[in-house]
Design an enzyme around this catalytic site. Structure first.
Site: not given
Length: 502
Positions: A177, A296
């Protein structure tokens, strides 16, 4: 007053395929976060733990799902992680402040312990490297440590630490991320694309057999979405094998129809990222195709308020422990269907996470049990192997904040090797049953093997250690295949698995 029975029609052709299902689409995730590791998969002294402290009750449930690959050790955790802290004699490993989640990490459970656990759990490893506070040299060193046989500095260090044979990890995440300002070492797309490309290059020089996943956007709502993907891929198109996607949904407004329509948003997200990947492919005049790693995804919101009250700088607190209800299971089913419908491009996916932390499995000192979302995840992993067929469901739709949402979500998977066809379907109508019909004359040599159903009168029903089977699947015997026509009733608010076999 009786329910109305609405109608939906499934159209499918056994010869028109979306793509092969990569088993890694049923992956999961273990991060050094909350009780995922400590008390989740590792708890020395617990009555369910083996002589290495690995909980056998959770391993049993993980094997029941058939989890093929697990992403580790993070997540946000990895962006300040020193992999060297997690190897060598346990008593010499440092205890460190872990800024991402505000806790203390003891490093008692580390790389060797995880590789040992993954072998016992029957799963492979997707290892994430720190491209936040560290970089290219550390990436090179950890691949050498894990995958080179012997006679080098780091491979011999591994052997000295007790692992004579290489771990042979084949799949690597290039950070986590990195588009997010919350991330330690957050970078611009150009900064990240450059370092990820250089790290990936040298990692592949060390071991040309590995694959690498570059960070895409943390969610479609990011202000840099789209431009981030394009810039990152322009920097490292020839190096990267996959681009990641992350997303979580929550029923914050207690609007179940909108919540169940979140899979529409997920579908748009995947299609948009595929478009960007193919744009860069065209610009570069490349023959290489970048596929997706949705590493995710889940429902996550129940624990948000509770986590605001946590004390900082303690070891493995009860953190991100969502207690999932029945409506969460319906959305997880629809999200699995969405991933399968994109099986031509989504090759890896990780339900985040696996044990205790936003997880299908929960533990206490006295046992482990299945949350509601365990069941669609398990069913998809067990029965969703093979080839996804192109299918269309003619169904009424309803308006939602994500756009028009179909009441019936469905996908069809053909497994030639085992002679089965599986129809996964979610009925999102909260009041009405649906009669599903399908012309299956192309499958005239098949019969209905079983229809597994998950439904409940209470959308907020949960499973607990005291009542672990409150929400559990049941068998339905009313599905028929006569003269090539399948007919079935999909109850309101239900997850359905219709299995045909030769």
């Amino acid at each position: 007053m009786s329910k109305e029975v609405k109608k939906a029609t499934l159209y499918v052709d056994r010869n028109i395929e979306v793509g092969e299902v990569d088993k890694r689409i049923y992956g999961s995730f273990i991060e050094h976060l909350g009780r995922a590791v400590y008390e989740g998969i590792y708890q020395p002294g617990n009555k369910f733990a083996d002589n290495e402290g690995l909980r056998q009750d959770t391993i049993k449930l993980i094997k029941e799902i058939g989890v093929p690959i697990v992403r580790y050790p993070g997540g946000n955790f990895v962006s300040d992680f020193h992999w060297e802290d997690s190897v060598g004699p346990v008593e010499k490993r440092p205890h460190r402040i872990e800024p991402a989640w505000g806790v203390i990490e003891t490093n008692e459970f580390g790389l060797h312990e995880f590789m040992n656990w993954s072998k016992k759990a029957g799963t492979e490893t997707m290892y994430a490297i720190n491209l936040g506070t560290r970089g290219i040299e550390d990436a090179k060193n950890v691949v050498e440590y894990c995958n080179i046989k012997k006679n080098t500095l780091y491979s011999d260090m591994r052997r000295k630490n007790g692992a004579e044979d290489p771990f042979d990890i084949k799949l690597w995440c290039l950070g986590n991320e990195m588009d997010g300002p919350w991330q330690m070492g957050h970078k611009t797309a150009t900064e990240y694309g450059r370092i990820a490309n250089e790290a990936g290059k040298i990692m592949k020089w060390i071991d040309p057999s590995i694959e690498v996943v570059a960070c895409g956007s943390s969610n479609m709502g990011m202000p840099t979405f789209g431009k981030w993907e394009a810039t990152v891929l322009e920097e490292g198109y020839d190096t990267f094998d996959y681009l990641s996607l992350h997303t979580y949904y929550g029923n914050h407004e207690n609007n179940t129809p909108d919540f169940l329509a979140s899979s529409v948003d997920m579908d748009k997200f995947i299609s948009a990222v595929v478009s960007v990947c193919d744009y860069v492919k065209a610009v570069k005049k490349s023959n290489k195709q970048i596929n997706l790693s949705f590493d995710e995804w889940n429902v996550w919101y129940h624990s948000n308020e509770q986590d605001k009250k946590l004390e900082k700088w303690i070891e493995h607190p009860h953190q991100l422990e969502d207690i999932y209800n029945f409506e969460d299971a319906l959305l997880v089913g629809s999200m699995l269907i969405t991933l399968l419908r994109h099986a031509d491009r989504v090759k890896i996916a990780c339900l985040a996470q696996l044990v205790n932390v936003i997880a299908p499995i929960m533990t206490s000192d006295t046992g482990a049990w299945k949350q509601t979302i365990f069941y669609p995840y398990m069913h998809a992993s067990q029965f969703g192997r093979g080839t996804v067929l192109t299918s269309v469901v003619k169904t009424p739709t309803y308006e939602s904040k994500h756009g028009d949402a179909p009441y019936i979500d469905s996908v069809v998977v053909k497994d030639e090797e085992n002679g089965t066809v599986t129809i996964f379907a979610v009925n999102k109508d909260l009041e009405n049953d649906f009669e599903l019909t399908a012309d299956l004359r192309q499958f005239a040599d098949y019969k209905v093997k079983e229809h597994i159903m998950l439904t409940h009168d209470d959308l907020k029903a949960v499973n607990t250690e005291e009542n672990p089977d409150n929400v559990a699947p049941v068998a339905y015997n009313g599905t028929k295949l006569d003269n090539g026509v399948l007919t079935s009733i999909l109850p309101s608010r239900s997850w359905n698995v219709i299995r045909l076999e030769k």
